[in-house]
Design an enzyme around this catalytic site. Structure first.
Site, PDB file in Angstrom:
ATOM      1  CG  ASP A   1      -0.307  -0.550   2.478  1.00 37.88           C
ATOM      2  OD1 ASP A   1       0.936  -0.504   2.586  1.00 37.88           O
ATOM      3  OD2 ASP A   1      -1.035  -1.022   3.356  1.00 37.88           O
TER       4      ASP A   1
ATOM      5  CG  ASN B   1      -9.068  -1.435  11.829  1.00 39.77           C
ATOM      6  OD1 ASN B   1      -8.166  -2.123  11.361  1.00 39.77           O
ATOM      7  ND2 ASN B   1      -9.489  -0.319  11.263  1.00 39.77           N
TER       8      ASN B   1
ATOM      9  CG  HIS C   1      -5.934  -2.308   8.723  1.00 37.01           C
ATOM     10  ND1 HIS C   1      -6.076  -1.059   9.299  1.00 37.01           N
ATOM     11  CD2 HIS C   1      -4.589  -2.561   8.765  1.00 37.01           C
ATOM     12  CE1 HIS C   1      -4.887  -0.605   9.650  1.00 37.01           C
ATOM     13  NE2 HIS C   1      -3.974  -1.491   9.347  1.00 37.01           N
TER      14      HIS C   1
ATOM     15  CD  GLU D   1      -8.720   1.080   7.803  1.00 34.40           C
ATOM     16  OE1 GLU D   1      -8.604   0.043   8.490  1.00 34.40           O
ATOM     17  OE2 GLU D   1      -8.242   2.172   8.155  1.00 34.40           O
TER      18      GLU D   1
HETATM   19  C1  F6R Z   1       1.294  -1.461   6.091  1.00 31.51           C
HETATM   20  C2  F6R Z   1       0.131  -2.326   6.234  1.00 31.51           C
HETATM   21  C3  F6R Z   1      -0.713  -2.308   7.449  1.00 31.51           C
HETATM   22  C4  F6R Z   1       0.083  -2.548   8.729  1.00 31.51           C
HETATM   23  C5  F6R Z   1      -0.830  -2.470   9.939  1.00 31.51           C
HETATM   24  C6  F6R Z   1      -0.069  -2.690  11.229  1.00 31.51           C
HETATM   25  O1  F6R Z   1       1.924  -1.699   4.846  1.00 31.51           O
HETATM   26  O2  F6R Z   1      -0.136  -3.028   5.326  1.00 31.51           O
HETATM   27  O3  F6R Z   1      -1.699  -3.293   7.340  1.00 31.51           O
HETATM   28  O4  F6R Z   1       0.690  -3.808   8.652  1.00 31.51           O
HETATM   29  O5  F6R Z   1      -1.435  -1.211   9.970  1.00 31.51           O
HETATM   30  O6  F6R Z   1       0.817  -1.639  11.403  1.00 31.51           O
HETATM   31  P1  F6R Z   1       1.969  -1.749  12.508  1.00 31.51           P
HETATM   32  O7  F6R Z   1       2.808  -2.889  12.097  1.00 31.51           O
HETATM   33  O8  F6R Z   1       2.711  -0.447  12.408  1.00 31.51           O
HETATM   34  O9  F6R Z   1       1.299  -1.963  13.806  1.00 31.51           O
END
Ligand code: F6R
Length: 259
Positions: free
Chosen positions: A66, A135, A137, A142
């Protein structure tokens, strides 16, 4: 799905790095990278193996999950910059082989379609690294994301923007929109390796692994995939009802069986 619970977050990173290294050594031509905090230990381990054990990424194409929309090019929190700083500049992979969705494109749907086409041309992605949002994702899919979605624009939830505010000067600086691989795109990868550490991930991990498959917990799509490894530390495993079984299964893993 295999669930591995490690004592510490550091151990989770070392294990994940070893699993991805084995996929690369087995000939992965395309790998999928996540950003954020969760995969950093795995990236450290892969960098160590590149330095100390001749693990090579030459010829590998890497695809990010992303990218934020409308962050100025080269912004330190753009995911293209983040992955270069934290991982790919420390291994033998060309910058040109590290791909991310173009969050500054004038035509975002066209950029999303181009990203899908690039993955299809280089893929399939052999191993996809994933973190999980509090959450539920994965990528930036989301809650409410179609379980078969492809790369597209998504609006971040207030929760995700608050969680990611730690990377920015002020909470208002967190972009509101992203381009993200869809759940269908992610599901096309041959092996999904999800890393979750810390107590803030415990509820999401339990919902993803033991709850119903639902668009309201996007990570629950992992239950539909034939090859998934979920690695958590003890604190992220705290809400699982079957933790003892996962520990038993891992302790008694057949010696011939890889991940
Ligand atoms: C980022 C991504 C997100 C993160 C998620 C957890 O490329 O794909 O799904 O993996 O938001 O973020 P952290 O690891 O910072 O807690």
């Amino acid at each position: 799905m295999e669930l591995v619970i490690t004592d510490t977050a550091d151990q989770a990173g070392v294990l994940a790095g070893g699993i991805i290294a084995a996929d690369v050594r087995a000939g992965a031509r395309a790998i999928g990278l996540a950003t954020g905090s969760s995969p950093l230990g795995a990236y450290r381990e892969l960098i160590r193996r590149h330095r100390d054990e001749d693990l090579s990424f030459a010829g590998v194409q890497a695809f990010l999950l992303d990218e934020y929309i409308d962050l100025p090019a080269g912004h330190p929190q753009s995911y293209a910059r983040f992955i270069r700083d934290e991982f790919t500049s420390h291994i033998d992979i060309d910058d040109a082989a590290v791909h991310s969705p173009d969050g500054n494109a004038a035509d975002l749907p066209a950029a999303a379609a181009a990203y899908e086409a690039a993955i299809a041309a280089a893929g399939p992605v052999a191993v996809q690294i994933l973190g999980i949002g509090a959450n539920g994702h994965i990528g930036f899919n989301e809650p409410g994301s179609s379980l078969r979605s492809r790369t597209r624009v998504k609006t971040l939830t207030p929760r995700t923007r608050a969680d990611n505010a730690r990377f920015f000067d002020t909470p208002d600086d967190v972009p509101t929109h992203v381009l993200t691989q869809g759940l269908g795109t992610i599901s096309d990868a041959g092996h999904l390796v999800m890393i979750a550490t810390g107590p803030s991930k415990a509820a999401a991990v339990a919902a993803a692994v033991e709850g119903p498959v639902s668009a309201f917990c996007p990570a629950s799509i992992l239950q539909m995939h034939p090859h998934v490894t979920v690695i958590t530390d003890e604190s992220a495993a705290a809400a699982l009802t079957q933790g003892d079984y996962y520990r038993f299964a891992h302790a008694n893993k057949p010696h011939w069986q890889g991940y």
